[in-house]
Design a protein around this motif. Sequence first.
Motif, PDB file in Angstrom:
ATOM      1  N   ASN A 178     -70.925   8.458  47.136  1.00 52.40           N
ATOM      2  CA  ASN A 178     -70.703   9.887  46.906  1.00 52.40           C
ATOM      3  C   ASN A 178     -71.592  10.351  45.760  1.00 52.40           C
ATOM      4  OD1 ASN A 178     -68.608  12.286  47.428  1.00 52.40           O
ATOM      5  ND2 ASN A 178     -69.014  12.178  45.227  1.00 52.40           N
ATOM      6  N   ILE A 179     -72.275  11.475  45.978  1.00 54.42           N
ATOM      7  CA  ILE A 179     -73.087  12.112  44.938  1.00 54.42           C
ATOM      8  C   ILE A 179     -72.691  13.573  44.890  1.00 54.42           C
ATOM      9  CG2 ILE A 179     -75.406  12.709  44.170  1.00 54.42           C
ATOM     10  CD1 ILE A 179     -76.426  10.276  45.719  1.00 54.42           C
ATOM     11  N   GLY A 180     -72.405  14.071  43.689  1.00 50.99           N
ATOM     12  CA  GLY A 180     -71.915  15.434  43.606  1.00 50.99           C
ATOM     13  C   GLY A 180     -72.380  16.162  42.365  1.00 50.99           C
ATOM     14  N   ILE A 181     -72.157  17.470  42.397  1.00 50.60           N
ATOM     15  CA  ILE A 181     -72.471  18.332  41.264  1.00 50.60           C
ATOM     16  C   ILE A 181     -71.352  19.347  41.109  1.00 50.60           C
ATOM     17  CG2 ILE A 181     -73.843  19.868  42.739  1.00 50.60           C
ATOM     18  CD1 ILE A 181     -75.594  20.447  40.288  1.00 50.60           C
ATOM     19  N   GLU A 182     -70.960  19.616  39.871  1.00 46.00           N
ATOM     20  CA  GLU A 182     -69.938  20.609  39.556  1.00 46.00           C
ATOM     21  C   GLU A 182     -70.503  21.555  38.517  1.00 46.00           C
ATOM     22  OE1 GLU A 182     -66.457  18.621  38.240  1.00 46.00           O
ATOM     23  OE2 GLU A 182     -66.127  17.552  40.132  1.00 46.00           O
ATOM     24  N   ALA A 183     -70.227  22.838  38.691  1.00 47.35           N
ATOM     25  CA  ALA A 183     -70.759  23.819  37.745  1.00 47.35           C
ATOM     26  C   ALA A 183     -69.834  25.017  37.666  1.00 47.35           C
ATOM     27  CB  ALA A 183     -72.163  24.258  38.167  1.00 47.35           C
ATOM     28  N   THR A 184     -69.822  25.640  36.486  1.00 43.39           N
ATOM     29  CA  THR A 184     -69.167  26.936  36.306  1.00 43.39           C
ATOM     30  C   THR A 184     -70.166  27.871  35.651  1.00 43.39           C
ATOM     31  OG1 THR A 184     -68.275  26.387  34.118  1.00 43.39           O
ATOM     32  CG2 THR A 184     -66.910  25.850  36.036  1.00 43.39           C
ATOM     33  N   ALA A 185     -70.033  29.156  35.941  1.00 42.89           N
ATOM     34  CA  ALA A 185     -70.989  30.128  35.417  1.00 42.89           C
ATOM     35  C   ALA A 185     -70.302  31.470  35.193  1.00 42.89           C
ATOM     36  CB  ALA A 185     -72.158  30.284  36.389  1.00 42.89           C
ATOM     37  N   PHE A 186     -71.037  32.343  34.495  1.00 41.78           N
ATOM     38  CA  PHE A 186     -70.565  33.706  34.224  1.00 41.78           C
ATOM     39  C   PHE A 186     -69.199  33.698  33.543  1.00 41.78           C
ATOM     40  CE2 PHE A 186     -73.024  33.930  38.279  1.00 41.78           C
ATOM     41  CZ  PHE A 186     -74.173  34.479  37.744  1.00 41.78           C
ATOM     42  N   ASN A 187     -69.143  33.039  32.391  1.00 44.96           N
ATOM     43  CA  ASN A 187     -67.902  32.926  31.622  1.00 44.96           C
ATOM     44  C   ASN A 187     -66.792  32.264  32.439  1.00 44.96           C
ATOM     45  OD1 ASN A 187     -68.972  34.162  29.283  1.00 44.96           O
ATOM     46  ND2 ASN A 187     -68.640  36.189  30.201  1.00 44.96           N
ATOM     47  N   ASN A 188     -67.180  31.226  33.168  1.00 44.10           N
ATOM     48  CA  ASN A 188     -66.251  30.424  33.982  1.00 44.10           C
ATOM     49  C   ASN A 188     -65.622  31.212  35.129  1.00 44.10           C
ATOM     50  OD1 ASN A 188     -66.541  27.959  32.570  1.00 44.10           O
ATOM     51  ND2 ASN A 188     -65.142  28.687  30.980  1.00 44.10           N
ATOM     52  N   LYS A 189     -66.201  32.337  35.493  1.00 45.23           N
ATOM     53  CA  LYS A 189     -65.670  33.100  36.616  1.00 45.23           C
ATOM     54  C   LYS A 189     -66.063  32.479  37.955  1.00 45.23           C
ATOM     55  CE  LYS A 189     -65.680  37.539  34.149  1.00 45.23           C
ATOM     56  NZ  LYS A 189     -66.240  38.927  34.115  1.00 45.23           N
ATOM     57  N   LEU A 190     -67.221  31.852  37.990  1.00 45.99           N
ATOM     58  CA  LEU A 190     -67.725  31.240  39.211  1.00 45.99           C
ATOM     59  C   LEU A 190     -67.678  29.726  39.076  1.00 45.99           C
ATOM     60  CD1 LEU A 190     -69.130  31.629  41.996  1.00 45.99           C
ATOM     61  CD2 LEU A 190     -71.315  31.444  40.765  1.00 45.99           C
ATOM     62  N   THR A 191     -67.097  29.076  40.078  1.00 45.09           N
ATOM     63  CA  THR A 191     -66.997  27.618  40.102  1.00 45.09           C
ATOM     64  C   THR A 191     -67.653  27.105  41.372  1.00 45.09           C
ATOM     65  OG1 THR A 191     -64.901  27.697  38.921  1.00 45.09           O
ATOM     66  CG2 THR A 191     -65.438  25.654  40.034  1.00 45.09           C
ATOM     67  N   LEU A 192     -68.481  26.083  41.227  1.00 43.12           N
ATOM     68  CA  LEU A 192     -69.182  25.492  42.368  1.00 43.12           C
ATOM     69  C   LEU A 192     -69.004  23.985  42.343  1.00 43.12           C
ATOM     70  CD1 LEU A 192     -71.259  25.609  44.751  1.00 43.12           C
ATOM     71  CD2 LEU A 192     -73.053  25.333  43.005  1.00 43.12           C
TER      72      LEU A 192
END
Length: 1006
Positions: free
Chosen positions: A668-682
């Motif tokens: 398993n290979i993955g990426i996690e991210a949050t953006a725009f003051n943690n409003k967007l989660t990927l």
Amino acid sequence: MKKNLLTLMIFLCAFSVFAQKEIKGTVVFDGMPMIGVSILEKGSSNGTVSDTNGAFNLVANGNDPVLVFSMIGFKKQEITVGNRQTINIELEEDINNLDELVVIGYGSATKKEITSSIASVKGEDLTNMVVSNVSESLQGLASGVQVITNGGGPGAAASILIRGIVTNQGTDPLLVVDGIALPQGTSLNFLNPSDIEDLQILKDGSATSIYGTRASNGVILITTKRGGKGTKVTATGAFGVKNLQRVDLAGANEYAQVMNQRLTNDGSPAIFNPEDITVDTDWWSEVYQDFASIQDYNIQMQTSSDKLNNSSSIAYHRSNSHLQKGYYERITGRFNFDLSLNDRLFIQQDLSPRYEHWENTPNQLGNVLRIDPLTSVFLPFDQRVGRNQYSIYDRSNNFVFNPVAAVARQFNKSYFFGMFSNTNVEYDLFDYLTISSRLGLSFDQTRNDSYSPQFVIEPNLEENPQSIVGSNFSNNFSYVWNNLLNFDKSFGNHSIKVTTGVTAEYYQNNYISGSRSDIILDNPNNQFLDGTTGERITANGNEFVNSLFSYLARGMYGYDDKYYVSASFRRDGSSRFPPNNRWANFYSISGAWNISNESFFTSETINNLKIKGGFGQVGNQNIPSSAFMFLVNSGSYVFGQNRDRVITNQLGQFGNPLLQWETVEDINIGIEATAFNNKLTLSVDWYDKNSNNLLFPTTLPLYTGVPSNIIQNVGSFKSRGLDISIQYTENIGDFNFNVLTTLNTNESKAIQLAPGNERLLAQRREEFGNNFLKISEIGQPVGMFYGFQTNGLFTSQEQINSYTGPNGNLIQPNARPGDLIFIDQNNDGALNEEDMTFIGNPFPDFTLGINANASYKNWDFNMQWYGTFGNDIYNYQKYFLTSGVGSSNFQAGLLDQVWSETNPNSTIPLLTNIDPNGNFRRSSDYFVEDGTYFRLKNIQLGYTFKDLLPGALRVYVSGQNLLTFTKYTGLDPEISAGGGIINGLGIDFGRYPLNRTFLIGLNLNF
């Protein structure tokens, strides 16, 4: 000097008193008071916590104080006091809180420490729908998870598929409730959705490896609600109606016209005169009701004291079918206690009783669709003389069993009682070292009563010469004993977590069943074995036992909130395998790098960025307990002139003493991210799963004399795909909304099968020349549809004459204009089994889920969508609904839809009685349709009254399965024929469809 100093001290004291300010207020979330919220004056140690009513009182010392409100799981808020003396605040949930604890196998970790692929679902998201099985609510809420419904009948359990298929020995994931692994095959029907606090789905090998041999299909960890601070009472209720979609079938006049046309197209005379028709039965209305009720009620209380916390609930659920018979009823209780004996010793005791009662819903859809409308429901009164109540029904003209009669004579009820106990004792040896022992005990009993009455509708066809009463009792007992040692310590920039332990699991099942003929009195109170007197008696019973003993260990290390690594080991010993191969080892390792905490990472848009990767091994022991044993069967034969019966014994099962573990390896290979003051989660994960040494049942050679299969370690499957989850949250004044989107892709292939077997075939159909509808072939996706490819319809005799083989012979010499064109795959000039090939794939290219929540002041709104895209469905119903084959009924309007000289562009073949071209005697892609659909699973609108009662009263209306966008012409695109996902998914033999449901409900919190 002293006088001046005294004056200064008085001035300072007066200034200090003047600067102090008493501030009061309450803290709430979703209208409910929040207990234990930290309120701290910024820049000082001056603070307090909210009480059981969410109230707080704080004397601020600063000149212009700022209060900081914080609680795990919620966003930290800073409020400037200004001139206010009262501050009321509503907390906002922080879905991206990296310090929030996540349950993992045999422990917990913070979000930032997770190095594997885990999907989290909150319990409140599972209660938006009113369902008998919580797995239906899970649909579309977690990436990498496909929920496959098994019909809309009351109590029907859905199948959960996590990241595709890597074994042919079942696809059900392991269920773990509050740390206890449940027996294989446990349905989520046992769980009241309102009892769930949260749910974690372990998807990759590095997460599941800690569960070893039972984790090849993934693991679902369920945490139930526990008592908190203060007292909280919640009562919920919902009542609704389910609407069944109707199929428009031909009436008597159209039926007669189509039957005549089938004959005249073949050169035979018509047999029906429309003027002679006196019966026109609407079988759908005779069997099905348009609406059926559903109801669901729950009451829950959470209490606490200095030493004891408690969460207790009782729930009732009932769902009725659309027939005169069939329902599912469930009563559940859950009583969770947390006792603190002192600062180091803690005890948890959970008790979960449940009672289920159901009447099997008659499966009469196929008969309703096929029986001719010229048949009456009942015989004329003068022909009922001398017949019992089950024999007064009319027989059909096309030899389809009378569905109204079949419903009337079905008596099949089941009763279930189960008790689950979960006891955990935990002792803190030190602040960083804890020892615990958890014992789970489960007992349940199922009783099934059946009665088949004596009846005669058509001698030697639709009859039962003797009444039969049957009864079956099944008992299950199991225990799981986990003994763990947990080390958790941070020092400087380093954090270390270590878990070691041993577990023991034991499962026992025994059953006994019996039946006897000739009931004395046909009365519901007499449908028991003692109410019969016949000589036709059967009795049987058996017991099965298996056990598992395991050693486990896991280590997790983190440095400077940037670098994380985790490794686990498990050694399993299972009684299902022979002594020499009983033990196996499973490993995993994974790591993560939080790039956003590096000094060089200066993005103002991206708040958090983490990449992760892992490898893990898991196993599979899903085989019979006796698979490695040679078994002897007993029988009897008649020999000699005296015809003496002799008891015999013969080998009934060929054992395999070399049997060993099936293993699945996962990357398993993955990426996690949050953006725009943690409003967007990927979150994006790519995975590759490979199984080896499949536990494969293979056919024994005939020379062994044993007509059975032997399980061997042969073959391998591969599953590869992508999981994507995107969530966006926004708060604009009083308006808040949240949208979660999940997208999954998967392809599961057969890489190697048993020696000499390059394909697996399933779903044999006699009407298609005993050929199979399903095939799994090496190098291809599993469970593909199998048959002849077509190229439309012949439109002229010239086209038929020009369709020739290499030698100039006609490939379809019996074809007529309007018949299907079958493709000669090998170009040998003949149509045979060599021309059968792949004609469809029941597995989607991708699945998509969208879950949207919004609120404005007292209003709240939820909408949940789910769909599959790119999959095919084998619509077996077209076999008779578009042909009238076997004089069966068909869809309304067929006469104007089939091919004819006046309708040459139709895709439905010419009506025919003898079918010389084999349009409906060959499995072909004519029956395969695009199964893509996108469905509104749930929509709900609620309003909360906060001032009417001491608590909060929420009233809502909701609808389930209201809209479905699809090109599929069958009843329901969410279809499976049973027999497992590989062999059953995507085949529509006619199944009780999902219902549109309309509900009104209320939630009361105080």
